[in-house]
Motif scaffolding. Structure first.
Motif, short mmCIF file in Angstrom:
data_model
loop_
_atom_site.label_atom_id
_atom_site.label_comp_id
_atom_site.label_asym_id
_atom_site.label_seq_id
_atom_site.Cartn_x
_atom_site.Cartn_y
_atom_site.Cartn_z
N PHE A 1 48.60 37.88 52.78
CA PHE A 1 49.08 38.60 51.76
C PHE A 1 50.50 39.16 52.21
N GLU A 2 51.24 38.53 53.20
CA GLU A 2 52.58 39.00 53.55
C GLU A 2 53.53 39.07 52.31
N PHE A 3 53.33 38.51 51.18
CA PHE A 3 54.16 38.67 50.31
C PHE A 3 53.64 39.23 48.92
N ALA A 4 52.61 39.66 49.22
CA ALA A 4 51.97 40.55 47.95
C ALA A 4 52.77 41.72 47.61
N MET A 5 52.88 41.75 46.11
CA MET A 5 53.76 42.61 45.66
C MET A 5 53.30 42.84 44.08
N ARG A 6 53.78 43.70 43.29
CA ARG A 6 53.45 43.90 41.84
C ARG A 6 54.13 42.81 41.01
N ASN A 7 53.26 42.26 40.24
CA ASN A 7 53.94 41.37 39.39
C ASN A 7 53.14 41.08 38.11
N TYR A 8 53.47 40.10 37.29
CA TYR A 8 52.58 39.78 36.19
C TYR A 8 51.58 38.80 36.79
N ARG A 9 50.23 39.13 36.42
CA ARG A 9 48.98 38.19 36.90
C ARG A 9 49.19 36.83 36.66
N GLY A 10 50.05 36.67 35.34
CA GLY A 10 50.17 35.19 35.14
C GLY A 10 50.97 34.41 36.15
N PHE A 11 51.71 35.13 37.04
CA PHE A 11 52.58 34.48 37.95
C PHE A 11 51.87 33.77 38.88
N ASP A 12 50.66 34.29 39.25
CA ASP A 12 49.77 33.85 40.39
C ASP A 12 48.75 32.76 39.78
N ILE A 13 48.25 33.17 38.49
CA ILE A 13 47.57 32.20 37.91
C ILE A 13 48.15 30.84 37.59
N THR B 1 37.41 30.85 42.29
CA THR B 1 38.66 31.19 42.66
C THR B 1 38.99 32.05 41.49
N ALA B 2 38.76 31.69 40.41
CA ALA B 2 39.23 32.77 39.25
C ALA B 2 38.86 34.26 39.56
N ARG B 3 37.43 34.31 39.83
CA ARG B 3 37.20 35.48 40.07
C ARG B 3 37.69 36.48 41.41
#
Length: 385
Positions: free
Chosen positions: A264-276, A157-159
């Protein structure tokens, strides 16, 4: 790929009952070798409706013995429900940031090349104006909270997440990260202290006065400042990392990833830490469960988080040439955890304000989420008064 092919069919108004012939006509332009000769009446069609799309798994009979199989026996069709303009909601504050359907196709197609997503067979539009996709059918189940206690699935999942965040997606123009937080902060300010939400909570038998009165907007501003201070990395983020959007393949072949990411309907640029951080937080919730919105399992342990971040950093570095440590990723995720909660709060309060969010189980889950938020703020030394 990103230009829809016109399919000369008209779907029923409810999108719920397309005939086998219509489904067959949608599929055959993209899989033209074997699917055209399939008798439409032999197709097995299973619906999977969501709040934003109507989806179908379509299975055809296997070819007769001795004939080679050159195309898949099953596909996944997604019909995009048209956006309504008569009843706008406050979640529309992000509408200028999310990808168009064409951009989403491009993002899905590129991510599929990593081996962690479903291939896109085709993008189409019907005569009635419905847009949709024909995707690879993944023989998989949705991730369960207990799954991430397995070291192998956690690492996969991390990868997968690192692969998505590191996508170049050069054909897409990502909006500045700050625009997302401008919108989020504005939305949270609107709901802060709203009496209507307090009344709705009391009517449902699950008071939400404390969380409605909390200044999440100010909290978001402070967390973003902290992330900037530690040099947090940004990338393409999913923003919807609930475990229903993480699939675990049932029978992966040798060399194939066991985990895939979808939606990925809500995909956009953000801090990667947001998803993690959001992934860590979502382990404790099952928002679409009819019995309880709070998962019956323990939290992600600190050791498990660090293992996830180590695996993530290794893959991120291999893709980008950076030299990030697992500790760096861990720090970003701990702050991102709070941002993901604030985002969920906004969306759930929006739903509640629109009159659809009075389920006591939802509100109990919301209160639990608030407890988690306060505890995380305390662990990071953030004032919540």
């Amino acid at each position: 790929m990103t230009t829809p092919i016109l399919i000369p069919v008209t779907l029923p108004a409810d999108k719920q009952t397309p005939t086998n012939s219509i489904i067959h006509d949608i599929i055959t332009p993209f899989l033209p070798r074997e699917w055209p000769s399939v008798d439409p009446s032999t197709l097995a069609i299973s619906p999977h409706s969501t709040s934003t799309n109507t989806c179908y798994t379509v299975q055809r009979p296997p070819p007769t013995a001795g004939r080679p199989l050159t195309e898949p026996l099953a596909v996944f069709i997604k019909l995009h429900n048209p956006a309504t303009t008569s009843t706008p909601t406050d979640i529309d504050i992000f509408a200028h940031l999310v990808p168009s359907k064409q951009e989403e196709v491009a993002l899905c197609a590129e991510f599929a090349q990593t081996g962690h997503g479903a291939k896109v067979h085709g993008f189409f539009r019907t005569l009635d104006g419905t847009a949709g996709r024909v995707d690879e059918f993944l023989d998989a189940r949705t991730l369960e909270p207990e799954d991430v206690e397995d070291r192998t699935i956690r690492a996969e999942t991390a990868r997968a997440m690192a692969e998505f965040h590191a996508l170049r997606a050069e054909q897409l123009v990502g909006k500045e990260v700050g625009l997302f937080y401008d919108a989020l902060v504005g939305g949270l300010k609107k709901f802060c202290g709203m009496e209507r939400l307090k009344v709705l909570g009391k009517e449902a038998g699950a008071g939400v006065d404390e969380l409605v009165g909390h200044d999440f907007a100010e909290g978001v501003v402070r967390v973003v400042e902290r992330l900037e201070g530690v040099g947090a990395r940004t990338g393409w983020c999913v923003h919807d990392v609930q475990y229903l959007n993480v699939l675990v393949r049932n029978n992966p072949v040798e060399g194939e990833s066991k985990v895939a990411l979808v939606d990925f309907e809500f995909a956009m640029r953000n801090y990667r830490g947001f998803d993690i951080g959001g992934h860590f937080m979502q382990k404790m919730f099952k928002w679409f469960d009819e019995g309880s919105k709070i998962a019956n399992c323990r939290e992600y342990t600190k050791e498990e988080k660090r293992h996830f971040c180590d695996e993530y950093a290794e893959r991120w570095n291999a893709l980008t040439g950076d030299e990030d440590t697992g500790h760096q990723v861990f720090v970003e995720a701990e702050y991102g955890y709070l941002l993901a909660i604030a985002f969920d709060f906004h969306n759930m309060l929006c739903f509640m304000s629109d009159g659809g969010g009075k389920d006591p189980l939802d509100l109990l889950g919301l209160n639990k989420l608030f407890e988690v938020y306060i505890a995380q703020c305390a662990s990071l030394g953030l004032d919540v008064s």
